[in-house]
Write a protein that holds these residues in place. Structure first.
Motif, PDB file in Angstrom:
ATOM      1  N   LEU B  33       0.926  -1.202   0.256  1.00 11.34           N
ATOM      2  CA  LEU B  33      -0.052  -0.020   0.202  1.00 11.34           C
ATOM      3  C   LEU B  33       0.751   1.264  -0.126  1.00 11.34           C
ATOM      4  O   LEU B  33       1.752   1.297   0.777  1.00 11.34           O
ATOM      5  N   VAL B  34       0.541   2.120  -0.920  1.00  9.28           N
ATOM      6  CA  VAL B  34       1.423   3.285  -1.001  1.00  9.28           C
ATOM      7  C   VAL B  34       0.508   4.795  -0.852  1.00  9.28           C
ATOM      8  O   VAL B  34      -0.602   4.667  -1.513  1.00  9.28           O
ATOM      9  N   GLY B  35       1.181   5.495  -0.191  1.00  7.26           N
ATOM     10  CA  GLY B  35       0.327   7.050  -0.133  1.00  7.26           C
ATOM     11  C   GLY B  35       0.995   7.857  -1.017  1.00  7.26           C
ATOM     12  O   GLY B  35       2.338   8.006  -0.862  1.00  7.26           O
ATOM     13  N   ILE B  36       0.284   8.383  -1.948  1.00 13.93           N
ATOM     14  CA  ILE B  36       0.998   9.617  -2.598  1.00 13.93           C
ATOM     15  C   ILE B  36       0.424  10.765  -2.437  1.00 13.93           C
ATOM     16  O   ILE B  36      -0.726  11.040  -2.050  1.00 13.93           O
ATOM     17  N   SER B  37       1.335  11.848  -2.006  1.00 19.43           N
ATOM     18  CA  SER B  37       0.962  13.169  -1.734  1.00 19.43           C
ATOM     19  C   SER B  37       0.662  14.009  -2.875  1.00 19.43           C
ATOM     20  O   SER B  37       1.427  14.332  -4.018  1.00 19.43           O
ATOM     21  N   PHE B  38      -0.541  14.397  -2.964  1.00 18.31           N
ATOM     22  CA  PHE B  38      -1.384  15.405  -4.049  1.00 18.31           C
ATOM     23  C   PHE B  38      -1.268  16.543  -3.632  1.00 18.31           C
ATOM     24  O   PHE B  38      -1.558  17.055  -2.542  1.00 18.31           O
ATOM     25  N   PRO B  39      -1.329  17.555  -4.710  1.00 16.96           N
ATOM     26  CA  PRO B  39      -1.357  18.842  -4.441  1.00 16.96           C
ATOM     27  C   PRO B  39      -3.012  19.430  -4.404  1.00 16.96           C
ATOM     28  O   PRO B  39      -3.551  18.590  -4.433  1.00 16.96           O
ATOM     29  N   LEU B  40      -3.314  20.367  -3.831  1.00 17.99           N
ATOM     30  CA  LEU B  40      -4.737  20.950  -3.394  1.00 17.99           C
ATOM     31  C   LEU B  40      -5.653  20.993  -4.631  1.00 17.99           C
ATOM     32  O   LEU B  40      -6.600  20.634  -4.498  1.00 17.99           O
ATOM     33  N   ASN B  41      -4.608  21.318  -5.982  1.00 13.17           N
ATOM     34  CA  ASN B  41      -5.399  21.588  -6.797  1.00 13.17           C
ATOM     35  C   ASN B  41      -5.521  20.509  -7.864  1.00 13.17           C
ATOM     36  O   ASN B  41      -5.676  20.669  -9.201  1.00 13.17           O
ATOM     37  N   VAL B  42      -5.377  19.062  -7.289  1.00 16.14           N
ATOM     38  CA  VAL B  42      -5.193  17.978  -8.386  1.00 16.14           C
ATOM     39  C   VAL B  42      -6.573  17.674  -8.966  1.00 16.14           C
ATOM     40  O   VAL B  42      -7.571  17.866  -8.384  1.00 16.14           O
ATOM     41  N   ARG B  48      -6.965   9.264 -11.046  1.00 13.02           N
ATOM     42  CA  ARG B  48      -7.244   8.149 -11.883  1.00 13.02           C
ATOM     43  C   ARG B  48      -6.343   7.535 -12.503  1.00 13.02           C
ATOM     44  O   ARG B  48      -6.033   6.262 -12.543  1.00 13.02           O
ATOM     45  N   GLN B  49      -5.287   8.313 -13.012  1.00 10.58           N
ATOM     46  CA  GLN B  49      -4.177   7.986 -13.702  1.00 10.58           C
ATOM     47  C   GLN B  49      -3.080   7.137 -12.766  1.00 10.58           C
ATOM     48  O   GLN B  49      -2.751   6.271 -13.196  1.00 10.58           O
ATOM     49  N   LEU B  50      -2.955   7.652 -11.700  1.00  6.02           N
ATOM     50  CA  LEU B  50      -2.009   7.118 -10.826  1.00  6.02           C
ATOM     51  C   LEU B  50      -2.757   5.828 -10.092  1.00  6.02           C
ATOM     52  O   LEU B  50      -1.708   4.739 -10.029  1.00  6.02           O
ATOM     53  N   GLN B  51      -3.776   5.988 -10.001  1.00  7.29           N
ATOM     54  CA  GLN B  51      -4.549   4.727  -9.401  1.00  7.29           C
ATOM     55  C   GLN B  51      -4.564   3.569 -10.533  1.00  7.29           C
ATOM     56  O   GLN B  51      -4.415   2.301 -10.046  1.00  7.29           O
ATOM     57  N   SER B  52      -4.542   3.707 -11.779  1.00  5.08           N
ATOM     58  CA  SER B  52      -4.325   2.771 -12.680  1.00  5.08           C
ATOM     59  C   SER B  52      -2.895   2.110 -12.784  1.00  5.08           C
ATOM     60  O   SER B  52      -2.568   1.127 -12.840  1.00  5.08           O
ATOM     61  N   ILE B  53      -1.994   3.028 -12.672  1.00  8.20           N
ATOM     62  CA  ILE B  53      -0.467   2.752 -12.552  1.00  8.20           C
ATOM     63  C   ILE B  53      -0.259   1.644 -11.311  1.00  8.20           C
ATOM     64  O   ILE B  53       0.209   0.712 -11.344  1.00  8.20           O
ATOM     65  N   LEU B  65      -2.946  14.005   1.139  1.00  3.73           N
ATOM     66  CA  LEU B  65      -2.920  15.585   1.240  1.00  3.73           C
ATOM     67  C   LEU B  65      -2.076  15.913   2.207  1.00  3.73           C
ATOM     68  O   LEU B  65      -2.254  15.735   3.677  1.00  3.73           O
ATOM     69  N   ASP B  66      -1.072  16.922   2.115  1.00  3.92           N
ATOM     70  CA  ASP B  66      -0.051  17.464   3.114  1.00  3.92           C
ATOM     71  C   ASP B  66      -0.513  18.794   3.257  1.00  3.92           C
ATOM     72  O   ASP B  66      -0.443  19.809   2.378  1.00  3.92           O
ATOM     73  N   LEU B  67      -1.049  19.360   4.412  1.00  4.07           N
ATOM     74  CA  LEU B  67      -1.667  20.612   4.595  1.00  4.07           C
ATOM     75  C   LEU B  67      -0.581  21.861   4.940  1.00  4.07           C
ATOM     76  O   LEU B  67      -0.024  21.339   6.163  1.00  4.07           O
ATOM     77  N   THR B  68      -0.262  22.639   4.390  1.00  3.94           N
ATOM     78  CA  THR B  68       0.931  23.709   4.842  1.00  3.94           C
ATOM     79  C   THR B  68       0.309  24.915   5.285  1.00  3.94           C
ATOM     80  O   THR B  68       0.505  25.725   4.556  1.00  3.94           O
ATOM     81  N   SER B  69      -0.835  25.034   6.019  1.00  6.31           N
ATOM     82  CA  SER B  69      -1.269  26.247   6.561  1.00  6.31           C
ATOM     83  C   SER B  69      -0.450  27.233   7.332  1.00  6.31           C
ATOM     84  O   SER B  69       0.494  26.705   7.901  1.00  6.31           O
ATOM     85  N   LYS B  70      -0.897  28.414   7.132  1.00  8.79           N
ATOM     86  CA  LYS B  70      -0.088  29.525   7.952  1.00  8.79           C
ATOM     87  C   LYS B  70      -0.530  29.939   9.124  1.00  8.79           C
ATOM     88  O   LYS B  70      -0.003  30.455   9.893  1.00  8.79           O
ATOM     89  N   ARG B  80     -11.887  21.596   6.723  1.00  9.04           N
ATOM     90  CA  ARG B  80     -13.203  21.342   6.567  1.00  9.04           C
ATOM     91  C   ARG B  80     -13.583  20.945   4.944  1.00  9.04           C
ATOM     92  O   ARG B  80     -14.463  20.353   4.682  1.00  9.04           O
ATOM     93  N   HIS B  81     -12.559  21.722   4.143  1.00  3.34           N
ATOM     94  CA  HIS B  81     -12.919  21.692   2.653  1.00  3.34           C
ATOM     95  C   HIS B  81     -12.327  20.239   1.961  1.00  3.34           C
ATOM     96  O   HIS B  81     -13.004  19.613   1.401  1.00  3.34           O
ATOM     97  N   PHE B  82     -11.140  19.837   2.734  1.00  4.26           N
ATOM     98  CA  PHE B  82     -10.548  18.750   2.086  1.00  4.26           C
ATOM     99  C   PHE B  82     -10.670  17.118   2.744  1.00  4.26           C
ATOM    100  O   PHE B  82     -10.136  16.363   2.131  1.00  4.26           O
ATOM    101  N   ARG B  83     -11.072  17.386   3.946  1.00  5.78           N
ATOM    102  CA  ARG B  83     -11.158  16.124   4.555  1.00  5.78           C
ATOM    103  C   ARG B  83     -11.759  14.728   4.040  1.00  5.78           C
ATOM    104  O   ARG B  83     -11.431  13.876   4.098  1.00  5.78           O
ATOM    105  N   ARG B  84     -13.091  15.363   3.350  1.00  5.68           N
ATOM    106  CA  ARG B  84     -13.826  14.045   2.918  1.00  5.68           C
ATOM    107  C   ARG B  84     -13.321  13.899   1.497  1.00  5.68           C
ATOM    108  O   ARG B  84     -14.055  13.029   0.793  1.00  5.68           O
ATOM    109  N   LYS B  85     -12.210  14.630   0.948  1.00  7.72           N
ATOM    110  CA  LYS B  85     -11.576  14.350  -0.355  1.00  7.72           C
ATOM    111  C   LYS B  85     -10.507  13.504  -0.448  1.00  7.72           C
ATOM    112  O   LYS B  85     -10.304  12.942  -1.565  1.00  7.72           O
ATOM    113  N   PHE B  86      -9.849  13.472   0.598  1.00 11.78           N
ATOM    114  CA  PHE B  86      -8.677  12.743   0.527  1.00 11.78           C
ATOM    115  C   PHE B  86      -8.772  11.554   1.502  1.00 11.78           C
ATOM    116  O   PHE B  86      -9.024  11.732   2.801  1.00 11.78           O
TER     117      PHE B  86
END
Lengths: 107, 246
Positions: B33-42, B48-53, B65-70, B80-86
């Motif tokens: 199992l591998v976790g790949i870090s995606f940018p916010l605007n992926v 899907r492309q990476l999933q098929s690989i 997702l790596d959050l780099t909040s200031k 709130r925005h990204f929790r359910r997407k990753f």
């Protein structure tokens, strides 16, 4: 003294000779554990094939984790990027050769 | 036999060839199992492309997702925005305020301290206490340890030793990941366990940090993201078909 034999696979774009790989491993042991630690490892390079990038290294069984950490920490040889994987560990040379042979046939 | 997980690979999402090489190497090294870090605007196509690989290689992909909040406000907004997407959310703790907010938030899975060698930027007792009450784990990336040299490596080892000891004392789980950006810094799980002994992690603890801890995070989050999930401990067993609204 009980020993452990490690099968190594060197992944790089160019090939290296046995002394280059041995120097890199010794330097890594010296950097991580110093001269005292290195003196306990009893590292000997049994064989190395520069064409295939495969080798076998022997060490004391008590220092296996030290040697494994040192081998993993090698990221360059002669300034060229490289990765060295430990593909198998065994207590006897014969069983290691059998195991690595099986794996290389499968891959 | 253990299922090993590398939750943090950082290939360039736009370079599918490099991503394929890294996924292939992960598979060869024994990861399932591998976790790949995606940018916010992926985009969904990239995922899907990476999933098929990964499917072609026979490895399971975890979207991360790596959050780099200031500021804490920005962190809460992003969570709130990204929790359910990753599937996995990691917070890169670049300041104490962010680290403490992340440590007490149950939506955060991993706490990452990339600048831990600088004074006041490592995982401390206060964050450990907060993290022990939530479900977040401390993430240790091994690529900086392999790429650093001489004095910086000495400082990094010393910091990691302190962080792991604090995590152990407060019962915070530790997850070991590669953090690799290329194949050169990717190693097998047993090699990472040997390297973890440099900062006083025992082999069983290190192997747990490479298998059971990340697996538990992924399992928990996949269950939560499933459409059948209602609340912790409650899930939809089956849906009634042919039901007409009254």
């Amino acid at each position: 003294m009980r020993r452990r034999y490690l099968a190594l696979r060197v992944l790089a774009k160019q090939s290296f000779n046995k002394s280059d790989v041995a120097d890199a491993v010794w330097n890594a042991v010296l950097k991580l554990f110093g001269e005292y630690g290195a003196s306990q490892t009893a590292i000997t390079f049994i064989e190395y094939s520069s064409e295939k990038g495969w080798g076998i290294l022997r060490c004391s069984h008590k220092t296996l984790e030290m040697v494994r950490a040192s081998v993993a920490s090698v990221t360059e040889i002669n300034g060229k990027p490289v990765a060295i994987d430990v593909v198998g560990v065994s207590g006897t040379l014969r069983s290691l050769r059998e195991r690595v042979g099986h794996r290389s046939k499968r891959s | 036999m253990k299922s090993f997980v590398d939750l943090h690979m950082q290939p360039s999402v736009d370079d599918s060839e490099q991503a394929r090489k890294m996924v292939c190497r992960s598979s060869a090294l024994g990861y399932r199992l591998v976790g790949i870090s995606f940018p916010l605007n992926v985009t969904r196509d990239k995922v899907r492309q990476l999933q098929s690989i990964c499917t072609n290689v026979g490895i399971d992909l975890v979207t991360r997702l790596d959050l780099t909040s200031k500021t804490p406000g920005q962190l809460l907004h992003q969570l709130r925005h990204f929790r359910r997407k990753f599937e996995v959310i990691s917070v890169v703790c670049t300041s104490k305020v962010i680290a403490r907010h992340a440590a007490k938030d149950r939506r955060v899975d991993l706490l990452s301290f990339p600048n831990a060698i600088f004074r006041g930027q490592s995982f401390d007792r206060a964050e450990a206490e907060l993290a022990s009450k939530s479900l977040s784990s401390l993430e240790v990336d091994m690529a900086p340890l392999l790429s650093s040299k001489d004095f910086s490596r000495i400082r990094l080892l010393s910091t990691l030793r302190k962080e792991v000891a604090i995590a152990k004392k407060f019962g915070v789980s530790v997850a070991i990941s590669s953090g690799a950006t290329n194949v050169q810094f990717m190693k097998g799980p047993y090699d990472y366990a040997a390297l973890a002994s440099l900062f006083d992690m025992t082999a069983p603890l290190a192997l747990r940090a490479l298998s059971e801890v990340p697996l538990a995070i992924v399992k928990r989050n996949r269950e939560k993201l499933s459409p059948d999930f209602v609340a912790p401990g409650i899930r939809l067993v089956r849906r009634k078909t042919g039901c007409t609204a009254v």
